[in-house]
Design an enzyme around this catalytic site. Structure first.
Site, PDB file in Angstrom:
ATOM      1  N   ARG A  15     -45.043  40.868  -1.527  1.00 56.27           N
ATOM      2  CA  ARG A  15     -45.087  39.722  -2.447  1.00 56.27           C
ATOM      3  C   ARG A  15     -44.983  38.360  -1.751  1.00 56.27           C
ATOM      4  O   ARG A  15     -45.167  37.327  -2.378  1.00 56.27           O
ATOM      5  CB  ARG A  15     -43.978  39.859  -3.503  1.00 56.27           C
ATOM      6  CG  ARG A  15     -44.343  40.852  -4.586  1.00 56.27           C
ATOM      7  CD  ARG A  15     -43.382  40.773  -5.743  1.00 56.27           C
ATOM      8  NE  ARG A  15     -42.134  41.473  -5.473  1.00 56.27           N
ATOM      9  CZ  ARG A  15     -40.985  41.233  -6.098  1.00 56.27           C
ATOM     10  NH1 ARG A  15     -40.903  40.280  -6.996  1.00 56.27           N
ATOM     11  NH2 ARG A  15     -39.909  41.917  -5.804  1.00 56.27           N
ATOM     12  N   GLY A  80     -37.825  54.857   2.592  1.00 53.78           N
ATOM     13  CA  GLY A  80     -36.645  54.590   1.772  1.00 53.78           C
ATOM     14  C   GLY A  80     -35.457  54.109   2.592  1.00 53.78           C
ATOM     15  O   GLY A  80     -35.435  54.222   3.819  1.00 53.78           O
ATOM     16  N   THR A  81     -34.467  53.561   1.885  1.00 51.99           N
ATOM     17  CA  THR A  81     -33.342  52.908   2.568  1.00 51.99           C
ATOM     18  C   THR A  81     -32.452  53.889   3.340  1.00 51.99           C
ATOM     19  O   THR A  81     -31.905  53.524   4.382  1.00 51.99           O
ATOM     20  CB  THR A  81     -32.501  52.092   1.565  1.00 51.99           C
ATOM     21  OG1 THR A  81     -32.309  52.872   0.371  1.00 51.99           O
ATOM     22  CG2 THR A  81     -33.195  50.787   1.185  1.00 51.99           C
ATOM     23  N   GLU A 154     -31.227  54.067  -9.592  1.00 54.45           N
ATOM     24  CA  GLU A 154     -32.305  53.104  -9.413  1.00 54.45           C
ATOM     25  C   GLU A 154     -32.968  52.821 -10.753  1.00 54.45           C
ATOM     26  O   GLU A 154     -33.032  53.710 -11.617  1.00 54.45           O
ATOM     27  CB  GLU A 154     -33.336  53.635  -8.405  1.00 54.45           C
ATOM     28  CG  GLU A 154     -32.838  53.624  -6.979  1.00 54.45           C
ATOM     29  CD  GLU A 154     -32.376  52.243  -6.557  1.00 54.45           C
ATOM     30  OE1 GLU A 154     -33.217  51.339  -6.444  1.00 54.45           O
ATOM     31  OE2 GLU A 154     -31.167  52.049  -6.341  1.00 54.45           O
ATOM     32  N   LYS A 333     -38.016  11.370  23.669  1.00 52.61           N
ATOM     33  CA  LYS A 333     -38.201  12.798  23.960  1.00 52.61           C
ATOM     34  C   LYS A 333     -37.702  13.082  25.366  1.00 52.61           C
ATOM     35  O   LYS A 333     -38.015  12.345  26.302  1.00 52.61           O
ATOM     36  CB  LYS A 333     -39.678  13.170  23.875  1.00 52.61           C
ATOM     37  CG  LYS A 333     -39.914  14.655  24.078  1.00 52.61           C
ATOM     38  CD  LYS A 333     -41.229  14.981  24.755  1.00 52.61           C
ATOM     39  CE  LYS A 333     -41.195  14.652  26.227  1.00 52.61           C
ATOM     40  NZ  LYS A 333     -42.354  15.186  26.981  1.00 52.61           N
ATOM     41  N   ASN A 359     -31.642  -2.880  28.081  1.00 54.90           N
ATOM     42  CA  ASN A 359     -32.347  -3.209  26.849  1.00 54.90           C
ATOM     43  C   ASN A 359     -33.831  -2.955  27.032  1.00 54.90           C
ATOM     44  O   ASN A 359     -34.447  -3.489  27.946  1.00 54.90           O
ATOM     45  CB  ASN A 359     -32.099  -4.684  26.502  1.00 54.90           C
ATOM     46  CG  ASN A 359     -32.554  -4.997  25.089  1.00 54.90           C
ATOM     47  OD1 ASN A 359     -33.693  -4.719  24.725  1.00 54.90           O
ATOM     48  ND2 ASN A 359     -31.668  -5.555  24.293  1.00 54.90           N
ATOM     49  N   ASN A 368     -45.919   8.828  30.350  1.00 55.85           N
ATOM     50  CA  ASN A 368     -45.378   9.990  31.067  1.00 55.85           C
ATOM     51  C   ASN A 368     -46.436  11.034  31.386  1.00 55.85           C
ATOM     52  O   ASN A 368     -46.194  11.932  32.167  1.00 55.85           O
ATOM     53  CB  ASN A 368     -44.254  10.633  30.251  1.00 55.85           C
ATOM     54  CG  ASN A 368     -44.735  11.096  28.888  1.00 55.85           C
ATOM     55  OD1 ASN A 368     -45.632  10.497  28.297  1.00 55.85           O
ATOM     56  ND2 ASN A 368     -44.145  12.161  28.383  1.00 55.85           N
TER      57      ASN A 368
HETATM   58  C1  UD1 Z   1     -32.691  48.336  -3.097  1.00 59.48           C
HETATM   59  C2  UD1 Z   1     -31.670  49.317  -3.674  1.00 59.48           C
HETATM   60  C3  UD1 Z   1     -31.255  48.833  -5.060  1.00 59.48           C
HETATM   61  C4  UD1 Z   1     -30.698  47.438  -4.968  1.00 59.48           C
HETATM   62  C5  UD1 Z   1     -31.695  46.499  -4.306  1.00 59.48           C
HETATM   63  C6  UD1 Z   1     -31.054  45.172  -4.032  1.00 59.48           C
HETATM   64  C7  UD1 Z   1     -32.129  51.524  -2.755  1.00 59.48           C
HETATM   65  C8  UD1 Z   1     -32.751  52.830  -3.025  1.00 59.48           C
HETATM   66  N1  UD1 Z   1     -32.257  50.624  -3.722  1.00 59.48           N
HETATM   67  O1  UD1 Z   1     -33.844  48.413  -3.895  1.00 59.48           O
HETATM   68  O2  UD1 Z   1     -30.290  49.689  -5.596  1.00 59.48           O
HETATM   69  O3  UD1 Z   1     -30.380  46.966  -6.265  1.00 59.48           O
HETATM   70  O4  UD1 Z   1     -32.148  47.029  -3.046  1.00 59.48           O
HETATM   71  O5  UD1 Z   1     -31.986  44.260  -3.535  1.00 59.48           O
HETATM   72  O6  UD1 Z   1     -31.521  51.337  -1.720  1.00 59.48           O
HETATM   73  N2  UD1 Z   1     -36.189  48.955   3.914  1.00 59.48           N
HETATM   74  C9  UD1 Z   1     -36.468  49.495   5.142  1.00 59.48           C
HETATM   75  N3  UD1 Z   1     -37.073  50.698   5.226  1.00 59.48           N
HETATM   76  C10 UD1 Z   1     -37.404  51.419   4.121  1.00 59.48           C
HETATM   77  C11 UD1 Z   1     -37.106  50.865   2.851  1.00 59.48           C
HETATM   78  C12 UD1 Z   1     -36.495  49.627   2.792  1.00 59.48           C
HETATM   79  O7  UD1 Z   1     -36.174  48.872   6.168  1.00 59.48           O
HETATM   80  O8  UD1 Z   1     -37.933  52.527   4.284  1.00 59.48           O
HETATM   81  C13 UD1 Z   1     -35.534  47.645   3.837  1.00 59.48           C
HETATM   82  C14 UD1 Z   1     -36.417  46.585   3.221  1.00 59.48           C
HETATM   83  O9  UD1 Z   1     -37.150  45.909   4.233  1.00 59.48           O
HETATM   84  C15 UD1 Z   1     -35.398  45.671   2.574  1.00 59.48           C
HETATM   85  C16 UD1 Z   1     -34.286  46.612   2.179  1.00 59.48           C
HETATM   86  O10 UD1 Z   1     -34.423  47.755   2.982  1.00 59.48           O
HETATM   87  O11 UD1 Z   1     -34.864  44.732   3.467  1.00 59.48           O
HETATM   88  C17 UD1 Z   1     -34.336  47.008   0.708  1.00 59.48           C
HETATM   89  O12 UD1 Z   1     -35.528  47.678   0.438  1.00 59.48           O
HETATM   90  P1  UD1 Z   1     -36.334  47.434  -0.898  1.00 59.48           P
HETATM   91  O13 UD1 Z   1     -37.575  48.229  -0.845  1.00 59.48           O
HETATM   92  O14 UD1 Z   1     -36.460  45.983  -1.163  1.00 59.48           O
HETATM   93  O15 UD1 Z   1     -35.351  48.095  -1.969  1.00 59.48           O
HETATM   94  P2  UD1 Z   1     -35.261  47.761  -3.493  1.00 59.48           P
HETATM   95  O16 UD1 Z   1     -36.295  48.546  -4.212  1.00 59.48           O
HETATM   96  O17 UD1 Z   1     -35.215  46.310  -3.708  1.00 59.48           O
END
Ligand code: UD1
Ligand code: MG
Length: 450
Positions: A15, A80-81, A154, A333, A359, A368
């Site tokens: 985004r 995923g996180t 989630e 500079k 001055n 320069n």
């Molecule tokens: C996540 C949380 C959600 C929380 C929200 C807050 C999870 C499953 N969900 O959702 O509960 O309310 O953040 O903003 O954790 N990232 C990685 N690798 C990955 C996935 C993500 O590095 O495989 C990083 C992203 O770059 C980002 C962060 O983790 O900095 C969060 O990931 P994002 O995809 O934004 O999670 P949300 O869906 O916002």
């Protein structure tokens, strides 16, 4: 208890609509990731691991610039996180303390909040940072029973009833290293997005009879950045806070909302900042200075008692000693200006050393650059540079010396000498009147009306 910091920064940030990885977009002239690292530094981490994926090389370089000791690990696919935290496992081998997980796109978590999370770790296996969301939107929901956090759901997986919960997940989590990876091992991608959710470790921990709790903070601290609009809002939040901090420290900002600061701006007490001043990165201003309106400063140091501007530009490498005067439309500079010296009007002083109590007259330029290389100019103490002097570097002007206005100085000027380097003046008596007459006749012949 020692702490390690894991910062998740592998996501693309679709985004943002950008060729740059999201976490490198800047707030107050530093990547948002650096702000997140700065936030985490409040816990004095023993190790810092940044998980990068999209734009890996650029992220690694940015991290190295800010903290060469930090490790950047690759998460090639973003599953995923929990999968992301798992990518930090090897980098944390042998570390036995607590791990705090931060998001690279959530840069404003306060030191006070992080310390409250650490305090809440006593008696809890996992601590999650939550906030009451004004608009819960698509955030994960924290399902509490009293002080116990039972589960995080989630948005995509939540029932309509669960979606009414406004206590939301910030993403910040704290657990011991061993426990964290043990719990992550049990996470399965069985959800609407088929991802490994870090949030699932809460339910898993509870099922194992472990205590989990949530600490709450203000929503402004958990501000996540997903779009340019969010970035602009984050900039405004940072600026408002940084200005308030300066006011608290005893700096006068005549019109605070017009002053732009950088992440590392340092200004001493009793300094006065007039409206519309821009501080780029790397600026320090000592106490009792005065920065007048519409000045632009970056990479410079201003010592006490100096007055800068209005409309001055101090570029990187500028060092102003005490009680200097830099006036309107002056650019400096990579130059040191000695104590009490003045460059008051319309000048360019670059790659130069100016002594004390000298001055520099209006319109002076240190030439320069020869088109290929840069050269240095040295000006001594108690020296007077006449207006509109061109100092063709490399060149030096000694102590107690003078240059005549309009001179083009190409040779060194010894101490106490007056240097004149301009054409001699010739006066032709009466010739001006004759010339006027001639020109008037010429104009009439052309049929022009005066
Ligand atoms: C996540 C949380 C959600 C929380 C929200 C807050 C999870 C499953 N969900 O959702 O509960 O309310 O953040 O903003 O954790 N990232 C990685 N690798 C990955 C996935 C993500 O590095 O495989 C990083 C992203 O770059 C980002 C962060 O983790 O900095 C969060 O990931 P994002 O995809 O934004 O999670 P949300 O869906 O916002
Ligand atoms: Mg997000």
């Amino acid at each position: 208890m020692s702490t390690a910091l894991v910062i998740l920064a592998a996501g693309k940030g679709t985004r943002m609509n950008s060729d740059q990885p999201k976490v490198l977009h800047q707030i107050a002239n530093a990547p948002m990731l650096v702000h997140a690292m700065q936030a985490g530094s409040a816990l004095d981490p023993e190790r810092t691991v940044v998980v990068a994926g999209h734009g890996f090389d650029a992220v690694r370089d940015a991290v190295a610039q800010y903290d060469p000791a930090a490790t950047v690990v690759l998460q090639a696919e973003q599953n995923g996180t929990a999968h992301a935290v798992n990518a930090a496992r090897t980098a944390l081998a042998g570390f036995e303390g607590d791990v705090i997980v931060l998001f690279g796109d959530t840069p404003f978590v306060s030191a006070e909040t992080l310390h409250r999370m650490v305090a809440a770790r006593a008696g809890n296996a996992v601590v999650v940072l939550g906030f009451q969301a004004a608009d819960p939107g698509r955030y994960g929901r924290l399902l509490m029973r009293g002080d116990s956090l039972e589960r995080i759901v989630e948005y995509a997986d939540a029932t309509p009833e669960e979606r009414t919960v406004s206590f939301c997940n910030s993403g910040v989590m704290l657990a011991s290293s061993a426990q964290l990876f043990d719990l992550i091992d049990a996470v399965k991608p069985q959800n609407a997005q088929a991802e490994y959710y870090l949030t699932d470790i809460v339910g898993i921990a509870r099922a194992r009879g472990l205590s989990v709790t949530a600490v709450s903070c203000d929503e402004t601290e958990t501000l996540g950045i997903n779009s340019r609009a969010h970035l602009a809002r984050a900039e405004a939040v940072f600026q408002a806070r940084a200005r308030d901090d300066l006011l608290d420290l005893g700096v006068t900002l005549q019109q605070p909302e017009t002053v732009m600061l950088s992440f590392d701006t340092v200004i001493g007490r009793d300094t006065v900042i007039e409206p519309n001043v821009y501080f780029g990165p790397g600026v320090t201003v000592e106490s009792g200075a005065h920065i007048r309106a519409f000045s632009h400063l970056e990479g410079c140091h201003v010592a006490r008692g100096s007055i800068v501007g209005p409309y001055a530009r101090l570029r990187p490498g500028t060092e102003l000693s005490e009680d200097t005067r830099i006036g309107n439309f002056v650019e400096i500079k990579n130059a040191t200006i000695g104590q009490g010296s003045k460059v008051n009007h319309l000048s360019y002083v670059g790659d130069a050393t100016v002594g004390e109590a000298s001055n520099i007259g209006a319109g002076t330029i240190t030439c320069n650059y020869d088109g290929v290389m840069k050269h240095h100019t040295v000006i001594g103490n108690n020296t007077f540079i006449g207006s509109n002097t061109m100092l063709v570097a490399p060149v030096s002007v000694g102590d107690n010396a003078m240059t005549g206005s309009g001179s083009v100085i190409t040779k060194d000027v010894p101490d106490a000498a007056l240097a004149l380097a301009r054409a001699d003046q010739v006066n032709k008596p009466g010739l001006a009147v004759k010339l006027f007459e001639l020109l008037k006749i010429k104009k009439k012949k052309r049929g022009e009306v005066s």
